[in-house]
Design a protein around this motif. Structure first.
Motif, mmCIF file in Angstrom:
data_model
loop_
_atom_site.group_PDB
_atom_site.id
_atom_site.type_symbol
_atom_site.label_atom_id
_atom_site.label_comp_id
_atom_site.label_asym_id
_atom_site.label_seq_id
_atom_site.Cartn_x
_atom_site.Cartn_y
_atom_site.Cartn_z
ATOM 1 N N CYS A 191 0.830 -1.208 0.000
ATOM 2 C CA CYS A 191 0.000 0.000 0.000
ATOM 3 C C CYS A 191 0.871 1.269 0.000
ATOM 4 N N LEU A 192 2.054 1.179 -0.596
ATOM 5 C CA LEU A 192 2.933 2.349 -0.706
ATOM 6 C C LEU A 192 3.196 2.647 -2.180
ATOM 7 N N GLY A 193 3.322 3.919 -2.495
ATOM 8 C CA GLY A 193 3.751 4.312 -3.827
ATOM 9 C C GLY A 193 5.263 4.387 -3.857
ATOM 10 N N ILE A 194 5.845 4.315 -5.058
ATOM 11 C CA ILE A 194 7.307 4.333 -5.168
ATOM 12 C C ILE A 194 7.888 5.619 -4.571
ATOM 13 N N GLU A 195 7.120 6.717 -4.643
ATOM 14 C CA GLU A 195 7.628 7.987 -4.103
ATOM 15 C C GLU A 195 7.661 7.969 -2.569
ATOM 16 N N GLN A 196 6.965 7.016 -1.950
ATOM 17 C CA GLN A 196 6.988 6.897 -0.484
ATOM 18 C C GLN A 196 8.120 5.999 0.011
ATOM 19 N N ILE A 197 8.889 5.429 -0.907
ATOM 20 C CA ILE A 197 10.016 4.576 -0.521
ATOM 21 C C ILE A 197 11.243 5.459 -0.324
ATOM 22 N N LYS A 198 11.847 5.383 0.861
ATOM 23 C CA LYS A 198 13.000 6.236 1.131
ATOM 24 C C LYS A 198 14.291 5.669 0.528
ATOM 25 N N PHE A 199 14.509 4.377 0.732
ATOM 26 C CA PHE A 199 15.791 3.784 0.323
ATOM 27 C C PHE A 199 15.572 2.787 -0.810
ATOM 28 N N LEU A 200 16.354 2.929 -1.864
ATOM 29 C CA LEU A 200 16.287 2.019 -3.006
ATOM 30 C C LEU A 200 17.516 1.117 -2.979
#
Ligand SMILES: [Zn+2]
Lengths: 387, 143
Positions: free
Chosen positions: A271-280
Motif C-alpha cells: 500500500c505504498l507508492g514508489i515515491e513513499q520509498i526512502k531507500f532504493l
C-alpha cells in the motif's frame, strides 16, 4: 491485490567481509560462520531455528542441499528448501520464509547464501539451451548478455555511455563509506569508469561487478518473535516475483524486465507508492541493471534514468531517494549468490538506523530488488520499520 | 576476415532433438521448428510448441534473413579460446519468421547498428560449420 498477512519480520542479519580469494575454505564453512553472525544479531540460538532456506551453489553438494546444510549446522528444521533464482535468490528467500511461517510450518527461518573462491572448478558439460546455443558463437558468461541489453537500451532511448557510468561512479562513491567494501579506498569518477577497459561493448570493466568470496544470512520470524529481539524489527510489507526466460535471445523485451511487474506487486501489497520509498536497494550486477530498474519502478520514463539520478541528487545517503548505500555490488563486490542478499542486509541496517556513517536520515521504508540470469528472474521486496 | 576455423573453442552440446538445426545449418539450410497447430515458428528446438504445447511440430527451412536486434563487440571473451580473434561481434538476430537467435556476426569492420538487415551464412568455427550471419553482399555499394 491480496496483502501479506500476518506479516513476518527480519530479526537478524549477518555478513562476511568480502575477499578476492579463499584457499581451501569450503562453502559450508562460510555459510555456517555467516549464519552464526545472523543468529547472534537476532539474539537467538540454533535451537530456535526451525526453517532453513539455502542456495544451489553449495559446491560440494549438488543434491540434497538443504539436508546437507542442516546436518552440517546441527539443525533439524520442519521446513527446508533450496531457492534457485540466481541473484534474486536472497530476496526470493525472504518472502518464501514469510509464506512458510504464515502456512504454520515453522516460526523462524534462517536464509543463507555464500560461496568460496578457490581455484576454479572445471566447467560443467551441461546439456541445456543456455550451454548449447550461446557459447559456440563466442557468447559465454553474463557479460555478453548484459552488453546486449545495454546496447539495445542505448539505441532505443539515445542514452550516452556517460549516463550509465554515473551509476558505477555513484556505487564507488558509496563504497567509500563502507570499510567492508572491496572498493573501499578506491573511488572512481565517471571519466575513470569510461577509461576502464572495454569488456563487451558498451560495458566497461568498472560497470561490471567484481566476483568475491563471502556470505550473507538473514533471520526471518514472526512479527511477535521479532519484538523480543535486540534490534528494531524490519517488517516485510510486500513482495513480488516474476520469471520470464533464461537465455538473452529469448527475452520478451530487451529494455524492460520482469522486475517491472514484480515491483508493482510488492508496492501494491505494501500500500505504498514508489515515491513513499526512502531507500532504493537495487540489484546492480551491471550499470544497465540499475538504469532499467529505475525506469521499471516508475521513478521516471524510459530512457530518463540519468536525468532522474541528477534530480535525485545522486545515489549517496543525502540523496532524495538514496541508492545502494553499502556500495552496491558494483562497489562492495559480488559474493556469488549472496550478492543479492547484500541488498536485503543493507536495507535492514538502514531501517534499524544503525548504518553508521552512511545512515539515511529517517529511513522507514526500503525497496529491495533481486535479479538473476539475463534480467529474467526478478524478486522485489518492500521492507518497513512500521508494521 | 579473421580465421575462426582454427579456434579451440567449445562447440554445441547437441542432443538428438536439436541435431537437425546444427546439421542442416552446416549444409547451408537454416531450419527451425514450426508448430502445425498454432502456426508459430519457434527457436530453440523443443519436443512441444512453447506457445500452445502441441506436439505437431516440424522442421522448416526459413529464409535466413533477419534484423539485428542488439549486438556487442567482445574484447574479453568468457571462454579463453576466443582470445585470438578479439574483438569480435556477437548479436541477437530476429528472423523474419519471428524467433530470435544469438549468433556470431561476420563483419570486416565493426560498423554494426541495431536494425541492420543480415543474412545467414554457415561459417567454420573451431572445425565445425555453425550458423552465423553476415551483411548482404551489396551493402558497400553506393545507393
Ligand atoms: Zn503451437
Amino acid at each position: 491485490m491480496r496483502h501479506l498477512s500476518p506479516r513476518a519480520a527480519i530479526s537478524g542479519i549477518g555478513e562476511l567481509k568480502p575477499v578476492r580469494r579463499t584457499e581451501g575454505v569450503t562453502t559450508l564453512e562460510l555459510l555456517m560462520q555467516v549464519s552464526a553472525l545472523a543468529l547472534e544479531d537476532a539474539g537467538i540460538g540454533p535451537d530456535q531455528v526451525d526453517g532453513l532456506l539455502v542456495g544451489p551453489q553449495v559446491g560440494e553438494t549438488p543434491q540434497h542441499v538443504p539436508a546437507m546444510v542442516s546436518e552440517y549446522f546441527g539443525l533439524q528444521p520442519t521446513m527446508s528448501n533450496m531457492v534457485d533464482l540466481g541473484g534474486a535468490s536472497g530476496p526470493g528467500m525472504i518472502w518464501r520464509a514469510a509464506a512458510a511461517i504464515a502456512a504454520g510450518q515453522c516460526e523462524t527461518v534462517l536464509c543463507v547464501l555464500g560461496n568460496h573462491r578457490n581455484t576454479p572448478a572445471p566447467r560443467s558439460p551441461n546439456r541445456n539451451p543456455a550451454r548449447e546455443f550461446d557459447p559456440p558463437f563466442g557468447a559465454s558468461g553474463a557479460n555478453t548478455s548484459y552488453a546486449l541489453l545495454m546496447q539495445a537500451h542505448m539505441a532505443a532511448f539515445g542514452c550516452a555511455a556517460e549516463d550509465y557510468a554515473v551509476i558505477a561512479a555513484g556505487a564507488r562513491g558509496n563504497a567509500q563509506l563502507n570499510p567492508d567494501a572491496i572498493f573501499y579506498g578506491q573511488p572512481a569518477d565517471v571519466d575513470e569508469v569510461l577509461a576502464s577497459p572495454m569488456v563487451a561493448s558498451p560495458l566497461h570493466l568498472f560497470e561490471i561487478v567484481m566476483p568475491v568470496a563471502g556470505g550473507d544470512a538473514v533471520v526471518v520470524t514472526t512479527a511477535e518473535n521479532a519484538k523480543e529481539g535486540p534490534h528494531r524489527p524490519v517488517h516485510l510489507l510486500g513482495a513480488g516475483e516474476k520469471i520470464t526466460h533464461r537465455v538473452v535471445s529469448q527475452a520478451p523485451n530487451l529494455t524492460s524486465g520482469p522486475l517491472k511487474p514484480a515491483m508493482a506487486r510488492a508496492l501494491s501489497q505494501s500500500c505504498l507508492g514508489i515515491e513513499q520509498i526512502k531507500f532504493l536497494s537495487l540489484y546492480d550486477c551491471y550499470t544497465i541493471m540499475v538504469a532499467t530498474t529505475i525506469e521499471d519502478a516508475g521513478l521516471c520514463g524510459p530512457g530518463q534514468f540519468a536525468n532522474w539520478l541528477r534530480d535525485n541528487g545522486g545515489m549517496g545517503p543525502q540523496a532524495n531517494q538514496p541508492i545502494n548505500t553499502h556500495g552496491g555490488q558494483l562497489g562492495f563486490g559480488q559474493p556469488d549468490l549472496a550478492g543479492g542478499m547484500t541488498h536485503v542486509v543493507e536495507a535492514v541496517r538502514q531501517i534499524r538506523g544503525n548504518a553508521g556513517e552512511r545512515q539515511i536520515p529517517d529511513c522507514e521504508t526500503a525497496l529491495v530488488t533481486g535479479n538473476g540470469a539475463t534480467m529474467s528472474e526478478a524478486v522485489a521486496l518492500v521492507l518497513g520499520g512500521a508494521q | 576476415m579473421k580465421d575462426l576455423s582454427q579456434l579451440d573453442v567449445p562447440g554445441p552440446t547437441k542432443t538428438p532433438l536439436t541435431a537437425p538445426f546444427w546439421e542442416n545449418a552446416a549444409e547451408g539450410k537454416l531450419t527451425i521448428q514450426k508448430c502445425g497447430s498454432c502456426g508459430e515458428h519457434f527457436f530453440y528446438p523443443r519436443p512441444l510448441c512453447p506457445n500452445c504445447w502441441s506436439s505437431d511440430v516440424a522442421w522448416t527451412e526459413v529464409r535466413g534473413s533477419g534484423r539485428l536486434k542488439s549486438f556487442s563487440q567482445i574484447w574479453k571473451p568468457g571462454h579463453p579460446g576466443w582470445l585470438p580473434v578479439t574483438p569480435y561481434l556477437v548479436g541477437l538476430v530476429e528472423l523474419d519468421e519471428g524467433p530470435t537467435l544469438l549468433s556470431h556476426i561476420l563483419v570486416e569492420r565493426n560498423e554494426a547498428k541495431i536494425g541492420d538487415r543480415l543474412e545467414f551464412i554457415p561459417q567454420n568455427i573451431g572445425g565445425q560449420m555453425l550458423p552465423c550471419f553476415k551483411y548482404p553482399d551489396n551493402k558497400e555499394e553506393p545507393v
